[in-house]
Design a protein around this motif. Sequence first.
Motif, short mmCIF file in Angstrom:
data_model
loop_
_atom_site.label_atom_id
_atom_site.label_comp_id
_atom_site.label_asym_id
_atom_site.label_seq_id
_atom_site.Cartn_x
_atom_site.Cartn_y
_atom_site.Cartn_z
N ALA A 511 20.00 30.07 11.55
CA ALA A 511 19.22 31.27 11.84
C ALA A 511 20.06 32.53 11.63
N THR A 512 21.34 32.47 11.96
CA THR A 512 22.28 33.58 11.73
C THR A 512 23.22 33.18 10.61
N SER A 533 20.86 25.75 13.72
CA SER A 533 19.66 26.48 14.12
C SER A 533 18.81 26.74 12.88
N VAL A 535 15.20 28.63 11.13
CA VAL A 535 14.08 29.57 11.18
C VAL A 535 12.97 29.04 10.29
N ARG A 543 10.90 21.61 11.40
CA ARG A 543 12.23 21.64 10.80
C ARG A 543 12.70 20.25 10.40
#
Length: 883
Positions: A511-512, A533, A535, A543
């Motif tokens: 995500a980051t 993580s 998105v 996912r």
Amino acid sequence: MFSWSIRVTRVPASRKVLAGLAVASALGLVLAPAPTAHATTYSVKATFNEGKFNSSIAVDQSSDELYVTNLYEPVGKYDSSGNALTGGFTSQGTQFGGPNYAGVALDPLTRDVFINSVGAFFEPAEKIQTFTPSGETPIRSLDVSGDGFGKWVQIASNAGPMAGGAYPSGSIFYPNREAKDIQVFAGTAEGSAAASGLIKGAGSHELIDPTSVAVDSAHESAYVVDSGSVQVFNPEPVATGGTWLSTLEEGGAQDVAVDPVSGDVFVLDRNGQPGCGPLPEPCYRVHAYHYGETAPFAEFGQGVIKGEGFAELPDRLAVDHKTESVYVADAGNGGEGSGKVWIFQPGIPPEVKTNAASAVMPTEATLNGEVNPKGNETFYHFEYGTTTSYGASAPVPGGLVGEGSKFKPESATVSGLEANTEYHYRLVATTSSGETLDGADMTFTAMQAPPAVLAGSVFASNVTQNDAHFNATINPQHLDTHYYFNYSRLPLEDSSGCTPPSTVPYATAPATPLDIGEGTGPEGVSLDLATASVVLHPGMETRALAPNTAYHFQVVAENAAGTSCQAEAAFITLPPSPLAGTGAVSGITQTTANLTGTVTPGSTGPSSDTTWYFEYGASAGYGLFAPANEKPREFKTVYGPAPMDAGMGTGAAPVAAALEELAPNTTYHYRLLASNANGDAEAKECSTPREAGCAPQVAQGQGRTFTTLPLQPFVGQPSNITSDGATLAGDVSPSGHKLEYRFEYGHSTTYGQATALAAAGEGAGHTPVTSTLSGLAPGTYHYRLSVIGAGGESYSSDAIVTLDAPTPPQPANPFPALSSTVSPLATFPLLSTPSFPSAPRGLVVPASKPLTTAQRLARALKHCRKLRGARRKSCSRRAPRRH
């Protein structure tokens, strides 16, 4: 490093100046001006004495005349331009085996010529002969030690007194390689003479193999070439062999010469290496040093002087103070008969300017500069790199500036640079004589660029049914860089950039974005999707990865200069593994068996199609394959006809394979293997082995065994037949494995009785066996031979044997011996043939019932064994199929 502190304390400056003036006056010369600060370039002005083995050269500083010694040739005499002079030195050593002149020197005051002769081949005599400038015969001869042809040395003579007057002008300095010193002969008496002094050094500076010497009487210095180095000595004190001052060059030096007035030192060397080292051939060069300096003020001759003489002839050099010419006697430039003498003269060096770079891009730039040849034939190139050590060279087509006298702009484009990186560069000019001149160092900085994703570096690894590792290699281009991965079931490529089209549901992980810094080169990155993580973008519902499903993914990298991505890669998650169940075996004979089992593909989809085969063999290592009797190259290959393809699905499919040409009485191991299409490059859309899932999933069934039947035995002819017994015989084949046998017998083919089991051994061939029956009632008996192996029992064909009742005893003759009686009745011939038992005593009569399949096979194999070679093998293969 030079260290002149000892010499300065021993020779005051005023004394040195006076000595220099005295030498110049004696030679009729004018002292040269102080050396200039800039470097001096030397170039080739002429060559002479070509095609000869030049062994040494000396200059008459008064007349500028040159004396050149040659192997097998008279001593040559030339003017300063290399033109031959007439008169004198015309007959010495004109034939092979004549005098071989190794070194030459001149008495600077009397102009007498000293020539070092090493004698004829195989004659170790060595002497120094003295000639007048025009004389053909020596006026003096001095015997010195040496071993002839192998001792080529260069001698020298001084132009003024040295060592406190111990060595007057015109002394001879002779390198004695055997004695490992420089012998100094102050007198010129006829015949043998002891040296009046010597230079030998001491301790770590003791001479080892001196081969050349040059003297500077103005500065009271002696330069000795010893084992490739130039050692500098002060000849005083004489009694201790001189005082070592310094080492001018270390390694590769071959000769040394000194300007008698200026004190400039010229060293001929080969770059400090046994061969050329990093220099191109020819690789010899000359280094020129101002007196007392350690850095050369000129370097020339590189690429010109060959430096590899014929036999043991070294190259020699000499210097003329008035003309400033440096002469190099090249002993054999390129081979036998190709020697020459080079004349180098100084000139004004080219001028080189480095200008600002232009057209600077992230990976390339144009380097600029100017060169003024100033009359020298000049070549140029650019050097560049990330430090002042440079390390890279920009080749210039042609690279020739010419011989003009004006500045000429020069440029070269370099590529393969690293973005956002500072580079040093300079223009370098090289003259035809080998002198190199460097322009000023300048810098430029390559432009910034987006990260670079290396082609072919994006791939998936550690792929399971619901996880994968994403991999890539990224070059940050010297800017802080972040990266992430996009993945989807649909293709992600879009001509608009690195963001998938809005119609494509996809996910981003992590995500980051992750930071890889501002590295200086490519860096590998990896992401485990299961722990990252994620998105989810519109249309992407989960996912999680689904089993046996194709996915597309890409890496996206971004820095201050922009964003980069690479053509997407693809992978397929693993399907459920297939199942293989090894079943029972049936139809076992001596040479055949039928294997069975079940295969469950496990799923449907791109990687589900499942193939199978049996492994079998006489050990747990198997080694044979069925239906195809050869090892498959890859699991994903379809091994033969349709029955080997179990297809797709979740249900179990029965499979079977018939084995042939087995060995009798042998235990076989077998198991069923099944593999899906996970390794199929076409189904997987993968092209390299490292891509995800490019290996099939293989299921191995349980290993099981079976044993073939032993070969059918044969019965033979019975023997020892009596009224109550007989010996039965037969032939069995253990085939290399344990085998037992027995005879079954009785009044019918149901037998009912049997002999005790007996061991037939484990032989590979046929084994005869017997068993004796006794205590039987007379009559006809059926019998057969039975063999029992680990796989079961085999029987011979049926046979019979008849045991006759004993003949009753005859009554006694009622008539006395030797008497006769008259028959009371006449006898008549018999009217019919008497009958006999159906089976004569002792004859084996086979029963009339039809042969079994095993019996027919046994007979056929017996027939095959009577054949030879290929016919026997072919017959043995066909027999089991026919019967």
